[in-house]
Design a protein around this motif. Structure first.
Motif, PDB file in Angstrom:
ATOM      1  N   LEU C  13     -26.641 -17.384  65.359  1.00  0.00           N
ATOM      2  CA  LEU C  13     -28.028 -17.829  65.554  1.00  0.00           C
ATOM      3  C   LEU C  13     -29.009 -16.740  65.142  1.00  0.00           C
ATOM      4  O   LEU C  13     -30.056 -17.033  64.547  1.00  0.00           O
ATOM      5  N   LEU C  16     -29.122 -16.717  61.353  1.00  0.00           N
ATOM      6  CA  LEU C  16     -29.865 -17.869  60.819  1.00  0.00           C
ATOM      7  C   LEU C  16     -31.363 -17.696  61.027  1.00  0.00           C
ATOM      8  O   LEU C  16     -32.169 -18.092  60.167  1.00  0.00           O
ATOM      9  N   GLU C  20     -34.160 -17.752  58.101  1.00  0.00           N
ATOM     10  CA  GLU C  20     -35.404 -18.533  58.148  1.00  0.00           C
ATOM     11  C   GLU C  20     -36.597 -17.650  57.762  1.00  0.00           C
ATOM     12  O   GLU C  20     -37.463 -18.056  56.992  1.00  0.00           O
ATOM     13  N   ILE C  23     -36.575 -17.021  54.045  1.00  0.00           N
ATOM     14  CA  ILE C  23     -37.059 -18.185  53.280  1.00  0.00           C
ATOM     15  C   ILE C  23     -38.591 -18.233  53.336  1.00  0.00           C
ATOM     16  O   ILE C  23     -39.255 -18.452  52.317  1.00  0.00           O
TER      17      ILE C  23
ATOM     18  N   LEU D  13     -42.496 -24.516  46.514  1.00  0.00           N
ATOM     19  CA  LEU D  13     -42.880 -24.361  47.920  1.00  0.00           C
ATOM     20  C   LEU D  13     -42.372 -25.526  48.754  1.00  0.00           C
ATOM     21  O   LEU D  13     -41.927 -25.325  49.896  1.00  0.00           O
ATOM     22  N   LEU D  16     -38.678 -24.961  49.310  1.00  0.00           N
ATOM     23  CA  LEU D  16     -38.417 -23.885  50.282  1.00  0.00           C
ATOM     24  C   LEU D  16     -38.714 -24.363  51.704  1.00  0.00           C
ATOM     25  O   LEU D  16     -38.015 -23.982  52.651  1.00  0.00           O
ATOM     26  N   SER D  17     -39.740 -25.199  51.834  1.00  0.00           N
ATOM     27  CA  SER D  17     -40.062 -25.712  53.157  1.00  0.00           C
ATOM     28  C   SER D  17     -38.925 -26.620  53.665  1.00  0.00           C
ATOM     29  O   SER D  17     -38.560 -26.582  54.851  1.00  0.00           O
ATOM     30  N   ILE D  19     -35.798 -26.266  52.798  1.00  0.00           N
ATOM     31  CA  ILE D  19     -34.671 -25.368  53.099  1.00  0.00           C
ATOM     32  C   ILE D  19     -34.854 -24.725  54.482  1.00  0.00           C
ATOM     33  O   ILE D  19     -33.910 -24.632  55.258  1.00  0.00           O
ATOM     34  N   GLU D  20     -36.104 -24.331  54.780  1.00  0.00           N
ATOM     35  CA  GLU D  20     -36.391 -23.797  56.120  1.00  0.00           C
ATOM     36  C   GLU D  20     -35.970 -24.808  57.187  1.00  0.00           C
ATOM     37  O   GLU D  20     -35.353 -24.436  58.193  1.00  0.00           O
ATOM     38  N   ILE D  23     -32.229 -24.828  57.501  1.00  0.00           N
ATOM     39  CA  ILE D  23     -31.717 -23.663  58.244  1.00  0.00           C
ATOM     40  C   ILE D  23     -31.910 -23.883  59.749  1.00  0.00           C
ATOM     41  O   ILE D  23     -31.010 -23.624  60.555  1.00  0.00           O
ATOM     42  N   ARG D  24     -33.091 -24.400  60.119  1.00  0.00           N
ATOM     43  CA  ARG D  24     -33.330 -24.701  61.540  1.00  0.00           C
ATOM     44  C   ARG D  24     -32.333 -25.744  62.038  1.00  0.00           C
ATOM     45  O   ARG D  24     -31.828 -25.650  63.163  1.00  0.00           O
ATOM     46  N   ILE D  26     -29.309 -26.195  60.965  1.00  0.00           N
ATOM     47  CA  ILE D  26     -27.997 -25.546  61.125  1.00  0.00           C
ATOM     48  C   ILE D  26     -27.965 -24.776  62.456  1.00  0.00           C
ATOM     49  O   ILE D  26     -26.966 -24.824  63.183  1.00  0.00           O
ATOM     50  N   SER D  27     -29.064 -24.093  62.781  1.00  0.00           N
ATOM     51  CA  SER D  27     -29.140 -23.393  64.077  1.00  0.00           C
ATOM     52  C   SER D  27     -28.925 -24.369  65.236  1.00  0.00           C
ATOM     53  O   SER D  27     -28.175 -24.093  66.168  1.00  0.00           O
ATOM     54  N   ALA D  46     -27.570 -26.325  52.108  1.00  0.00           N
ATOM     55  CA  ALA D  46     -28.720 -25.407  52.062  1.00  0.00           C
ATOM     56  C   ALA D  46     -28.548 -24.393  50.924  1.00  0.00           C
ATOM     57  O   ALA D  46     -29.507 -24.034  50.231  1.00  0.00           O
ATOM     58  N   LEU D  50     -30.970 -23.776  47.761  1.00  0.00           N
ATOM     59  CA  LEU D  50     -31.475 -22.435  47.441  1.00  0.00           C
ATOM     60  C   LEU D  50     -31.118 -22.073  45.998  1.00  0.00           C
ATOM     61  O   LEU D  50     -31.929 -21.468  45.275  1.00  0.00           O
TER      62      LEU D  50
END
Lengths: 91, 91, 91, 91
Positions: C13, C16, C20, C23, D13, D16-17, D19-20, D23-24, D26-27, D46, D50
């Motif tokens: 965590l 990650l 974030e 990114i 952009l 990338l948003s 992808i952010e 990532i969240r 995945i957390s 992800a 990227l």
């Protein structure tokens, strides 16, 4: 298309000849039933050697053909073709 | 260590023999100064073929040696070694 | 399925959360029109960080779920699934 | 250095948003201790997203900065720098 530099050509051919030897070595390891991890490490080494050949070709291509195309105002098609080749290696 | 399955062995050797031919073909393309992008595509094809050999070895290793180690209660060292091999290919 | 080790979970965590941030940093670099090569280097760094998360997950999965499956005599399906995951990263 | 195309910038952009968000996600999956293979598949997705951002940046860089350098007769340094960036992604 600009012709290939003789030193680069010799370098590439000698690398490819070594890779051929690596591949034959991997075949022998499998014939002899050597330990998988050792075989995997040799495959990984041959793969790196092949990647280096790819890099040298790619650099030569950009410095030769792509530069040439850009200088003659027809860079875009050449760059699109280049991107397709890069994607096969990279992404 | 469990010995290699004969069908798998034959499959691997025949793939490696084809890859050797691909490498020789790439040498000839460079000798003949063929177009870089065509050479790069052949390098990429040989690389994929080599990756497939790596995958088959890896799968055999996991189903053989690693499974064996786990069943004998000594999986951890075997998995650490496996992770090192995987990292060479992947990351 | 064996539950995840708390230290591993915390580690993942925190990685990650850093990714974030990376990114978001890349978005800002593009907003500010920073030099492409610097942006590419940051993308490559975020990609490596994400690969490390993948490696840690993979190792945990092999040491947990796959080991468990093998010990219960149902390793093969688990290894096939594992190979599919590995191929997405590697080959 | 040529400035970035506004449509390309917006595209990057927005990627990338997303992808952010990935990532969240995945957390959250790790928080909730979801199945490793599902998490690995999301990490792989992800990573692909990227990589696409990297490709778009790379293509823009070649069509912009590198083309510009070549047209001004200073392509070699620019291509060396480009090759370093490509190697980080590819080989």
């Amino acid at each position: 298309m600009p012709s290939i530099d003789p030193a680069r050509k010799k370098n590439l051919l000698s690398r490819l000849s070594r890779i051929e030897g690596q591949i034959r070595g991997i075949s022998r390891m499998i014939e002899d039933e050597q330990y998988c991890i050792d075989v995997l490490n040799q495959i990984s080494a041959a793969r790196s050697a092949l990647n280096s050949v790819g890099q040298i070709m790619l650099e030569g291509h950009i410095k030769g053909c792509v530069t040439d195309a850009i200088q003659h105002g027809v860079g875009d098609a050449s760059i699109d073709e280049l991107m397709d080749a890069i994607k096969k290696y990279t992404f």
